[in-house]
Design an enzyme around this catalytic site. Structure first.
Site, PDB file in Angstrom:
ATOM      1  N   HIS A 139     -15.313 -16.915  -8.588  1.00 45.79           N
ATOM      2  CA  HIS A 139     -15.105 -16.871 -10.051  1.00 45.79           C
ATOM      3  C   HIS A 139     -16.397 -17.135 -10.837  1.00 45.79           C
ATOM      4  O   HIS A 139     -16.423 -16.915 -12.052  1.00 45.79           O
ATOM      5  CB  HIS A 139     -14.084 -17.924 -10.483  1.00 45.79           C
ATOM      6  CG  HIS A 139     -12.687 -17.662 -10.012  1.00 45.79           C
ATOM      7  ND1 HIS A 139     -12.047 -16.462 -10.244  1.00 45.79           N
ATOM      8  CD2 HIS A 139     -11.803 -18.440  -9.331  1.00 45.79           C
ATOM      9  CE1 HIS A 139     -10.825 -16.514  -9.709  1.00 45.79           C
ATOM     10  NE2 HIS A 139     -10.661 -17.698  -9.156  1.00 45.79           N
ATOM     11  N   ASP A 176      -8.371 -13.446  -1.821  1.00 49.43           N
ATOM     12  CA  ASP A 176      -7.895 -14.618  -2.564  1.00 49.43           C
ATOM     13  C   ASP A 176      -6.836 -14.136  -3.569  1.00 49.43           C
ATOM     14  O   ASP A 176      -6.927 -13.013  -4.071  1.00 49.43           O
ATOM     15  CB  ASP A 176      -9.072 -15.261  -3.301  1.00 49.43           C
ATOM     16  CG  ASP A 176      -8.710 -16.597  -3.929  1.00 49.43           C
ATOM     17  OD1 ASP A 176      -9.026 -17.632  -3.321  1.00 49.43           O
ATOM     18  OD2 ASP A 176      -8.122 -16.593  -5.031  1.00 49.43           O
ATOM     19  N   HIS A 178      -6.417 -14.892  -6.507  1.00 49.55           N
ATOM     20  CA  HIS A 178      -7.000 -14.686  -7.832  1.00 49.55           C
ATOM     21  C   HIS A 178      -8.064 -13.593  -7.768  1.00 49.55           C
ATOM     22  O   HIS A 178      -8.773 -13.467  -6.771  1.00 49.55           O
ATOM     23  CB  HIS A 178      -7.649 -15.983  -8.333  1.00 49.55           C
ATOM     24  CG  HIS A 178      -6.708 -17.147  -8.366  1.00 49.55           C
ATOM     25  ND1 HIS A 178      -6.632 -18.080  -7.352  1.00 49.55           N
ATOM     26  CD2 HIS A 178      -5.795 -17.509  -9.300  1.00 49.55           C
ATOM     27  CE1 HIS A 178      -5.704 -18.982  -7.655  1.00 49.55           C
ATOM     28  NE2 HIS A 178      -5.179 -18.667  -8.823  1.00 49.55           N
ATOM     29  N   ASP A 263      -4.705 -18.697  -0.867  1.00 53.11           N
ATOM     30  CA  ASP A 263      -3.731 -19.127  -1.870  1.00 53.11           C
ATOM     31  C   ASP A 263      -2.688 -18.059  -2.192  1.00 53.11           C
ATOM     32  O   ASP A 263      -1.869 -18.247  -3.086  1.00 53.11           O
ATOM     33  CB  ASP A 263      -4.441 -19.619  -3.150  1.00 53.11           C
ATOM     34  CG  ASP A 263      -5.628 -18.772  -3.535  1.00 53.11           C
ATOM     35  OD1 ASP A 263      -5.822 -17.690  -2.946  1.00 53.11           O
ATOM     36  OD2 ASP A 263      -6.386 -19.188  -4.445  1.00 53.11           O
TER      37      ASP A 263
HETATM   38 ZN   LIG Z   1      -7.816 -18.437  -5.638  1.00 51.36          ZN
END
Ligand SMILES: [Zn+2]
Length: 336
Positions: A139, A176, A178, A263
């Site tokens: 990120h 991931d 996200h 996740d």
């Molecule tokens: Zn994540």
């Protein structure tokens, strides 16, 4: 066949601080550990030891990334601010990224660990490698931390592979849950990096629609595959087989890097996907076969997110077993 495991105890010393529930008037304020904590990652290392898996792995020792390597992707102002605040009491790198005293050096060791893993694979010391690094990186933007990430580990490792090692085509697979906004933004104008992401959508951090497919020279070199909450092993395996596999055959990368967050696991508290350890193993095997077809099996995988302690450990173990093709039963008793 050898698989490297990169780890350093200092990764566990990165302090994400404590948060506090604001309770109704009259009740005390209860501090609680930040959800991105050392505990889950330390348990991975413990599980790898106790299961006997460590006996089959080649331990890799990380070096720190140099400032020059970090500055290939981050702005000098951002790097200087993190260093300054880390030398004092710590701070917040940007959005949801608290850090404590000394985290600058640990973040350099995290990014440098990913570089070490790339070198170990490119030098043939191991066939593939898994970097159990912390803090995570996908990120982080050029000028700001985000989502627990300080420096852009996977992007920094990719730049090392290109600039220092001369690779001209690299694939980054980000599973991931996200979207890896930072990695995408750093490479979206670049036609030598293929960035692929599966992620829950809509969800944090808000980017990663299928329309985001690269810009300028990089048009067509970013492929986002947003997925609805509730997607599980079947959906992921299908996407990996039918979408990602053919894309990797088209790109013919010289190495594959995995932003391996866990996740999307069905037990993860932050997200709403339903992947199991078996799913992660199958996804790993699909990538391993693709790497065998195109780049001598060269895969470097590195940890991003994962917030259920049991699920994280079991998923990483399954990922490592698939990376190394270790099929034997796990030993649960202490290893003498
Ligand atoms: Zn994540």
């Amino acid at each position: 066949m050898s698989t490297g495991l990169l780890w350093h105890e200092l990764y566990m010393w990165h302090d994400t601080g404590t948060s506090a529930w604001v309770m109704p008037a009259g009740l005390s304020v209860q501090p609680f550990a930040h959800i991105e904590s050392a505990e889950g990652k330390r348990r991975i290392k413990n599980l790898v030891e106790v299961s006997g898996l460590l006996d089959h792995l080649v331990l890799l020792k990380p070096r720190s990334a140099t400032e020059e390597e970090i500055l290939r992707l981050h702005t000098p102002e951002y790097v200087a601010r993190i260093k300054r605040e880390s030398d004092a009491l710590g701070g917040d790198a940007g959005d949801l990224t608290p850090f404590g005293h000394g985290s600058y050096e640990i973040a350099l060791l995290s990014a440098g660990g990913c570089i070490t893993a790339v070198d170990a694979v490119l030098d043939g010391r191991v066939d593939n490698a898994y970097a159990l690094v912390r803090p995570p990186g996908h990120h982080a933007e050029r000028d700001a931390g985000k989502g627990f990430c300080i420096f852009a580990n996977v992007a920094i490792a990719v730049q090392h592979a290109r600039v220092a090692r001369g690779l001209s085509r690299v694939a980054v697979v980000d599973w991931d849950v996200h979207h890896g906004n930072g990695t995408q933004h750093m490479f979206e104008e670049d036609d030598s990096i293929f960035y692929f992401s599966t992620h829950q959508y809509p969800f944090y951090p808000g980017t990663g629609s299928a329309r985001e497919s690269g810009t300028g020279r990089g048009a067509g070199h970013t492929l986002n595959y947003p997925m609805l909450a509730g997607s599980g092993d079947g959906e992921y395996i299908q996407v990996f087989r039918e979408v990602l596999g053919p894309e990797i055959d088209r790109v013919q990368p010289e190495a594959i890097l995995i932003s391996a967050g866990f996740d999307a696991h069905r037990d993860d508290p932050l997200a709403g996907m339903a992947v199991t350890e078996k799913g992660y193993a199958a996804m790993t095997t699909i990538l391993k076969e693709a790497a065998d077809r195109h780049c001598g099996g060269r895969i470097v995988s590195l940890l991003e997110g994962g917030y259920n302690l049991e699920a994280l450990g079991a998923s990483v173990e399954a990922h490592l077993r698939a990376l190394g093709a270790f099929n034997g039963p796990a030993r649960r008793e202490p290893v003498s």
